[in-house]
Design an enzyme around this catalytic site. Structure first.
Site, PDB file in Angstrom:
ATOM      1  N   THR A  51      -3.336  -5.638  -7.789  1.00  0.00           N
ATOM      2  CA  THR A  51      -2.127  -6.265  -7.263  1.00  0.00           C
ATOM      3  C   THR A  51      -2.412  -6.967  -5.944  1.00  0.00           C
ATOM      4  O   THR A  51      -1.947  -8.092  -5.710  1.00  0.00           O
ATOM      5  CB  THR A  51      -1.033  -5.210  -7.054  1.00  0.00           C
ATOM      6  OG1 THR A  51      -0.886  -4.441  -8.230  1.00  0.00           O
ATOM      7  CG2 THR A  51       0.287  -5.865  -6.719  1.00  0.00           C
ATOM      8  N   TYR A 114       7.406  -3.869 -17.315  1.00  0.00           N
ATOM      9  CA  TYR A 114       8.459  -4.649 -17.943  1.00  0.00           C
ATOM     10  C   TYR A 114       8.900  -4.122 -19.311  1.00  0.00           C
ATOM     11  O   TYR A 114      10.094  -3.984 -19.559  1.00  0.00           O
ATOM     12  CB  TYR A 114       8.091  -6.135 -18.071  1.00  0.00           C
ATOM     13  CG  TYR A 114       9.268  -6.992 -18.493  1.00  0.00           C
ATOM     14  CD1 TYR A 114      10.261  -7.308 -17.586  1.00  0.00           C
ATOM     15  CD2 TYR A 114       9.393  -7.444 -19.798  1.00  0.00           C
ATOM     16  CE1 TYR A 114      11.370  -8.057 -17.978  1.00  0.00           C
ATOM     17  CE2 TYR A 114      10.487  -8.194 -20.194  1.00  0.00           C
ATOM     18  CZ  TYR A 114      11.470  -8.500 -19.284  1.00  0.00           C
ATOM     19  OH  TYR A 114      12.560  -9.231 -19.681  1.00  0.00           O
ATOM     20  N   TYR A 140      -3.539   3.735 -13.033  1.00  0.00           N
ATOM     21  CA  TYR A 140      -2.798   3.287 -11.853  1.00  0.00           C
ATOM     22  C   TYR A 140      -1.313   3.470 -12.125  1.00  0.00           C
ATOM     23  O   TYR A 140      -0.738   2.783 -12.972  1.00  0.00           O
ATOM     24  CB  TYR A 140      -3.139   1.814 -11.564  1.00  0.00           C
ATOM     25  CG  TYR A 140      -2.478   1.228 -10.334  1.00  0.00           C
ATOM     26  CD1 TYR A 140      -1.874   2.012  -9.356  1.00  0.00           C
ATOM     27  CD2 TYR A 140      -2.468  -0.151 -10.160  1.00  0.00           C
ATOM     28  CE1 TYR A 140      -1.282   1.443  -8.237  1.00  0.00           C
ATOM     29  CE2 TYR A 140      -1.885  -0.739  -9.039  1.00  0.00           C
ATOM     30  CZ  TYR A 140      -1.294   0.067  -8.079  1.00  0.00           C
ATOM     31  OH  TYR A 140      -0.715  -0.498  -6.976  1.00  0.00           O
ATOM     32  N   ARG A 145       6.542  -0.981  -8.951  1.00  0.00           N
ATOM     33  CA  ARG A 145       6.223  -2.289  -9.535  1.00  0.00           C
ATOM     34  C   ARG A 145       6.383  -2.299 -11.062  1.00  0.00           C
ATOM     35  O   ARG A 145       6.563  -3.355 -11.649  1.00  0.00           O
ATOM     36  CB  ARG A 145       4.800  -2.706  -9.174  1.00  0.00           C
ATOM     37  CG  ARG A 145       4.655  -3.159  -7.720  1.00  0.00           C
ATOM     38  CD  ARG A 145       3.270  -3.713  -7.462  1.00  0.00           C
ATOM     39  NE  ARG A 145       3.084  -4.153  -6.087  1.00  0.00           N
ATOM     40  CZ  ARG A 145       3.306  -5.386  -5.638  1.00  0.00           C
ATOM     41  NH1 ARG A 145       3.738  -6.311  -6.471  1.00  0.00           N
ATOM     42  NH2 ARG A 145       3.102  -5.691  -4.381  1.00  0.00           N
ATOM     43  N   LYS A 169      -5.041   6.311  -9.520  1.00  0.00           N
ATOM     44  CA  LYS A 169      -4.461   5.821  -8.274  1.00  0.00           C
ATOM     45  C   LYS A 169      -2.981   6.147  -8.350  1.00  0.00           C
ATOM     46  O   LYS A 169      -2.240   5.563  -9.134  1.00  0.00           O
ATOM     47  CB  LYS A 169      -4.694   4.316  -8.128  1.00  0.00           C
ATOM     48  CG  LYS A 169      -4.043   3.708  -6.893  1.00  0.00           C
ATOM     49  CD  LYS A 169      -4.249   2.198  -6.829  1.00  0.00           C
ATOM     50  CE  LYS A 169      -3.578   1.592  -5.605  1.00  0.00           C
ATOM     51  NZ  LYS A 169      -3.752   0.116  -5.532  1.00  0.00           N
ATOM     52  N   ILE A 211      -7.281   4.154  -2.645  1.00  0.00           N
ATOM     53  CA  ILE A 211      -7.499   2.770  -3.063  1.00  0.00           C
ATOM     54  C   ILE A 211      -6.590   1.952  -2.167  1.00  0.00           C
ATOM     55  O   ILE A 211      -5.366   2.046  -2.243  1.00  0.00           O
ATOM     56  CB  ILE A 211      -7.216   2.586  -4.556  1.00  0.00           C
ATOM     57  CG1 ILE A 211      -8.252   3.401  -5.357  1.00  0.00           C
ATOM     58  CG2 ILE A 211      -7.271   1.115  -4.950  1.00  0.00           C
ATOM     59  CD1 ILE A 211      -8.051   3.391  -6.856  1.00  0.00           C
TER      60      ILE A 211
END
Length: 300
Positions: A51, A114, A140, A145, A169, A211
């Site tokens: 990202t 999404y 992750y 997000r 992460k 990270i």
């Protein structure tokens, strides 16, 4: 708690920004220079095109160019981890197989965004990817997000059932969930903080490191904090963390990576602007950021 064994990918892993030129095209020469700078700054591995690297607006052929360039620049000094995650399982598999040919050392795969799969869908998504490639994978989890949280039970199913899923992460912000994963994970499964400011809290629970976003700007300083924590020198780690915390928070005044790119520009290592729909830092944001950088001692 004892930090006896060094994690597979080390403790400080910057999620590297993606440099662009004035036309917002990939600047591969600058990417190689940045990768070298981060390695020399003490980074243990690099995440490429996460990202922070603007993965949503760097298309697949460009991602492959970027992976290839960074692998050449790093030249085996530290592991290079390619972000290949997508919200389509088949696309992720095909892309990971292409990226594997370039000499990267592992993959990072984000929770699908999404389309909001249920927990069983998350499990099948990551298991399918793991079965399709013969390389280590970092999961992750970032609900802010992706709109969904991968629950601890799902992470642990993957950790126990897929030998090449080796780390996560964790950016859920839920320390109870993080502790549950750490306490029940198989040996060798590493939990990284996904937020610089949460690193110490997660390491106190047994996490291995971070990270990192700020690792682009101040890798030596972040490495100092992590090394102190790994030696369980908590008082010194807290003091070093407190000194850098204003910048950890300041970089997120607006959407990442707008301000981490601006911070590198201010530090005399320009990496260009950001691609739409992100927009560059405003003059006011840049002034506030510069003041914070001076306050914490990373800008003269």
């Amino acid at each position: 708690m004892q930090f006896k064994k060094e994690p597979r990918f080390g403790r400080l892993i910057p999620a590297m920004v993606t440099p662009f030129n004035r036309d917002l095209e990939l600047d591969l020469d600058r990417a190689q220079e940045l990768a070298d700078r981060l390695v020399r700054g003490g980074s243990d591995a690099l995440i490429i095109n996460g990202t922070t690297g603007e993965s949503p607006t760097v298309f697949y052929p460009q991602k492959l160019e970027l992976f290839r360039a960074v692998v050449r620049a790093v030249n085996g000094r530290v592991p290079v981890i390619a972000n290949v995650g997508d919200n389509c399982t088949a696309d992720t598999v095909y892309f990971a197989q292409d990226a594997a040919k370039l000499g990267v050392d592992g993959f990072m795969c984000v929770v699908p965004y999404y389309n909001k799969p249920p927990q069983e869908g998350l499990y099948q998504h990551f298991k399918t990817i793991a079965n399709a490639v013969d390389m280590p994978i970092i999961l992750y989890n970032i609900p802010g997000r992706c709109s969904i949280n991968m629950e601890g039970e799902t992470t642990l199913r993957l950790a126990h059932n897929c030998d090449n899923i080796v780390a996560i992460k964790e950016a859920s912000g839920n320390l109870d969930q993080v502790k549950f994963i750490i306490d029940n994970a198989p040996a060798g499964f590493d939990v990284y903080s996904g937020d610089d400011s949460a690193t110490l809290d997660i390491m106190k629970l047994g996490g291995v490191g971070v990270i990192s976003t700020i690792g682009n700007v101040a890798p030596e300083r972040m490495k100092e904090i992590i090394n102190l924590a790994a030696r369980e020198e908590w008082e010194a780690a807290e003091a070093a963390n407190e000194a850098l915390l204003p910048l950890m928070n300041g970089l997120f005044e607006t959407s990442n990576p707008i301000l981490v790119k601006e911070a590198l520009n201010l530090a005399g290592f320009p990496v260009g602007g950001v691609r739409l729909p992100l927009v560059d830092a405003t003059p006011e944001q840049s002034r506030r950021l510069a003041a914070i950088m001076r306050e914490v001692g990373v800008l003269d």
